[in-house]
Enzyme design. Structure first.
Site, PDB file in Angstrom:
ATOM      1  N   ARG A 121       0.789  -1.250  -0.064  1.00  0.00           N
ATOM      2  CA  ARG A 121       0.044  -0.009  -0.035  1.00  0.00           C
ATOM      3  C   ARG A 121       0.649   1.354  -0.088  1.00  0.00           C
ATOM      4  NH1 ARG A 121      -4.838  -2.611   2.146  1.00  0.00           N
ATOM      5  NH2 ARG A 121      -6.507  -1.085   2.287  1.00  0.00           N
ATOM      6  N   ARG A 149     -21.884  -3.734   1.909  1.00  0.00           N
ATOM      7  CA  ARG A 149     -21.010  -4.852   2.059  1.00  0.00           C
ATOM      8  C   ARG A 149     -21.358  -5.867   3.198  1.00  0.00           C
ATOM      9  NH1 ARG A 149     -14.610  -4.931   1.496  1.00  0.00           N
ATOM     10  NH2 ARG A 149     -14.912  -3.391   2.923  1.00  0.00           N
ATOM     11  N   ARG A 160     -18.434  -4.884   8.330  1.00  0.00           N
ATOM     12  CA  ARG A 160     -17.212  -4.511   8.967  1.00  0.00           C
ATOM     13  C   ARG A 160     -17.223  -3.201   9.847  1.00  0.00           C
ATOM     14  NH1 ARG A 160     -12.672  -5.311   4.402  1.00  0.00           N
ATOM     15  NH2 ARG A 160     -11.974  -3.380   5.004  1.00  0.00           N
TER      16      ARG A 160
HETATM   17  P1  AP5 Z   1      -8.595  -3.915   3.459  1.00  0.00           P
HETATM   18  O1  AP5 Z   1      -9.272  -5.224   4.323  1.00  0.00           O
HETATM   19  O2  AP5 Z   1      -7.378  -4.082   2.598  1.00  0.00           O
HETATM   20  O3  AP5 Z   1      -9.637  -2.982   2.929  1.00  0.00           O
HETATM   21  P2  AP5 Z   1      -9.437  -2.219   1.788  1.00  0.00           P
HETATM   22  O4  AP5 Z   1      -8.335  -2.083   0.851  1.00  0.00           O
HETATM   23  O5  AP5 Z   1     -10.020  -1.011   2.178  1.00  0.00           O
HETATM   24  O6  AP5 Z   1     -10.509  -2.884   0.816  1.00  0.00           O
HETATM   25  P3  AP5 Z   1     -11.642  -3.518   0.997  1.00  0.00           P
HETATM   26  O7  AP5 Z   1     -11.519  -4.831   1.488  1.00  0.00           O
HETATM   27  O8  AP5 Z   1     -12.654  -2.720   1.866  1.00  0.00           O
HETATM   28  O9  AP5 Z   1     -12.381  -3.748  -0.512  1.00  0.00           O
HETATM   29  P4  AP5 Z   1     -12.076  -4.654  -1.432  1.00  0.00           P
HETATM   30  O10 AP5 Z   1     -11.324  -3.789  -2.909  1.00  0.00           O
HETATM   31  O11 AP5 Z   1     -11.550  -5.720  -1.278  1.00  0.00           O
HETATM   32  O12 AP5 Z   1     -13.579  -4.645  -1.935  1.00  0.00           O
HETATM   33  P5  AP5 Z   1     -14.646  -6.063  -2.051  1.00  0.00           P
HETATM   34  O13 AP5 Z   1     -14.212  -7.037  -3.083  1.00  0.00           O
HETATM   35  O14 AP5 Z   1     -14.789  -6.612  -0.687  1.00  0.00           O
HETATM   36  O15 AP5 Z   1      -7.757  -3.029   4.947  1.00  0.00           O
HETATM   37  C1  AP5 Z   1      -8.603  -2.898   5.830  1.00  0.00           C
HETATM   38  C2  AP5 Z   1      -7.667  -2.060   6.879  1.00  0.00           C
HETATM   39  O16 AP5 Z   1      -6.366  -2.912   7.337  1.00  0.00           O
HETATM   40  C3  AP5 Z   1      -6.963  -0.770   6.223  1.00  0.00           C
HETATM   41  O17 AP5 Z   1      -7.829   0.229   6.206  1.00  0.00           O
HETATM   42  C4  AP5 Z   1      -5.526  -0.758   6.947  1.00  0.00           C
HETATM   43  O18 AP5 Z   1      -5.979  -0.040   8.334  1.00  0.00           O
HETATM   44  C5  AP5 Z   1      -5.262  -2.115   7.344  1.00  0.00           C
HETATM   45  N1  AP5 Z   1      -4.319  -2.479   6.571  1.00  0.00           N
HETATM   46  C6  AP5 Z   1      -4.472  -3.580   5.482  1.00  0.00           C
HETATM   47  N2  AP5 Z   1      -3.452  -3.759   4.671  1.00  0.00           N
HETATM   48  C7  AP5 Z   1      -2.591  -3.024   5.295  1.00  0.00           C
HETATM   49  C8  AP5 Z   1      -1.311  -2.723   4.573  1.00  0.00           C
HETATM   50  N3  AP5 Z   1      -0.576  -3.287   3.506  1.00  0.00           N
HETATM   51  N4  AP5 Z   1      -0.689  -1.665   4.933  1.00  0.00           N
HETATM   52  C9  AP5 Z   1      -1.124  -1.105   6.247  1.00  0.00           C
HETATM   53  N5  AP5 Z   1      -2.551  -1.087   6.677  1.00  0.00           N
HETATM   54  C10 AP5 Z   1      -3.085  -2.215   6.144  1.00  0.00           C
HETATM   55  O19 AP5 Z   1     -16.016  -5.358  -2.390  1.00  0.00           O
HETATM   56  C11 AP5 Z   1     -16.560  -4.189  -1.980  1.00  0.00           C
HETATM   57  C12 AP5 Z   1     -18.151  -4.551  -1.784  1.00  0.00           C
HETATM   58  O20 AP5 Z   1     -18.545  -4.375  -3.269  1.00  0.00           O
HETATM   59  C13 AP5 Z   1     -18.562  -6.100  -1.678  1.00  0.00           C
HETATM   60  O21 AP5 Z   1     -19.888  -6.048  -0.849  1.00  0.00           O
HETATM   61  C14 AP5 Z   1     -18.854  -6.631  -3.110  1.00  0.00           C
HETATM   62  O22 AP5 Z   1     -19.635  -7.850  -3.408  1.00  0.00           O
HETATM   63  C15 AP5 Z   1     -19.025  -5.446  -3.760  1.00  0.00           C
HETATM   64  N6  AP5 Z   1     -18.623  -5.584  -5.468  1.00  0.00           N
HETATM   65  C16 AP5 Z   1     -17.475  -5.947  -5.740  1.00  0.00           C
HETATM   66  N7  AP5 Z   1     -17.125  -6.098  -6.996  1.00  0.00           N
HETATM   67  C17 AP5 Z   1     -18.452  -5.315  -7.306  1.00  0.00           C
HETATM   68  C18 AP5 Z   1     -19.055  -4.965  -8.572  1.00  0.00           C
HETATM   69  N8  AP5 Z   1     -18.482  -5.158  -9.816  1.00  0.00           N
HETATM   70  N9  AP5 Z   1     -20.328  -4.268  -8.816  1.00  0.00           N
HETATM   71  C19 AP5 Z   1     -20.980  -4.126  -7.782  1.00  0.00           C
HETATM   72  N10 AP5 Z   1     -20.653  -4.392  -6.578  1.00  0.00           N
HETATM   73  C20 AP5 Z   1     -19.247  -4.899  -6.517  1.00  0.00           C
END
Ligand code: AP5
Length: 214
Positions: A88, A127, A160
């Site tokens: 990140r 979500r 979440r």
């Molecule tokens: P993390 O869990 O990695 O969260 P994020 O990057 O914010 O990503 P998300 O998991 O929220 O989203 P995603 O892109 O995976 O989307 P999803 O597929 O679920 O990190 C959480 C926290 O941990 C960070 O804030 C930080 O504090 C810490 N952290 C983690 N890694 C770190 C690092 N490397 N360094 C430092 N801190 C770190 O999809 C979302 C929703 O949309 C779902 O409901 C899904 O069903 C829906 N959806 C998906 N695709 C579509 C589509 N095409 N159309 C409609 N709906 C869709």
């Protein structure tokens, strides 16, 4: 195949990673999932990470770099993996490159999933995730057959803690601050691809597969 998925919170990294895992039989390595498990288990790592996560900030680089170094040594990562949510920051990307060099390995593809903020907000506020198997759902876009119950394993679905509107905004801002440099880091080696992340989950998966099989 070693793959990195980049993109803002809610871009669909986790959703696409699960589909890639099913098709190519390589594990999803999600720092977010590892940290959330540590928080739920109240381990020293979880206790340290919780305040950063609840505030929508990043857990310190040295903590997540250590997590990934250990995880990539596990046997299921021998034939490849999908990094979801790591790196990140450029410091994390540099540490990963160093670590891969030691292992005589390299990243094959970096895929950036591009989605704008209005769509992200809709995705994240709706979500729901299974407590038991981690399967992801969305109340409108990908609803479970039975309210609150996972289609796959019957586990309980939960929202979440960091999917509140004000925390989503902070996470998005943090992503914006880091992502330009990170993308330019990976743009240099010709393995960086940006795809539009709007459309159906299947459409986006087809784009991912086209990149992987080009
Ligand atoms: P993390 O869990 O990695 O969260 P994020 O990057 O914010 O990503 P998300 O998991 O929220 O989203 P995603 O892109 O995976 O989307 P999803 O597929 O679920 O990190 C959480 C926290 O941990 C960070 O804030 C930080 O504090 C810490 N952290 C983690 N890694 C770190 C690092 N490397 N360094 C430092 N801190 C770190 O999809 C979302 C929703 O949309 C779902 O409901 C899904 O069903 C829906 N959806 C998906 N695709 C579509 C589509 N095409 N159309 C409609 N709906 C869709």
């Amino acid at each position: 195949m070693r793959l990195i998925l980049l993109g803002p919170p809610g871009a669909g990294k986790g959703t696409q990673a699960k589909l890639i895992t099913k098709k190519y039989n390589i594990p999803q390595v999600s720092t977010g999932d590892i940290l959330r498990k540590a928080v739920a288990d109240k381990t020293p790592l979880g206790i340290k990470a919780k305040s950063y996560m609840d505030a929508g900030g990043l857990v310190p680089d040295e903590v997540v770099i250590g997590i990934i170094e250990n995880r990539l040594k596990e046997s299921d990562c021998k034939s490849g993996y999908i990094l979801d949510g790591f790196p990140r920051t450029t410091a994390q990307a540099e540490a990963l490159s160093k670590n891969l060099k030691k292992m005589s390995a390299e990243i094959d593809h970096v895929i950036d999933i591009d989605v704008d903020y209005d769509e992200l907000i809709k995705r994240l506020t709706g979500r729901r995730t299974c407590r038991k198997c981690g399967e992801g759902f969305h109340l409108s876009f990908n609803p479970p057959k039975k309210d609150g119950i996972c289609d796959r394993c019957g586990g309980e679905l939960y929202q979440r803690d960091d999917d509140k509107e004000e925390t989503i905004y902070k996470r998005f801002k943090v992503y914006q601050e880091q992502s330009t440099q990170l993308k330019s880091y990976y743009s240099k080696n010709g393995r960086f691809h940006s795809i539009k992340g709007t459309g159906s989950i299947e459409d986006i998966f087809n784009k991912v597969v086209s990149v992987l099989e080009a």
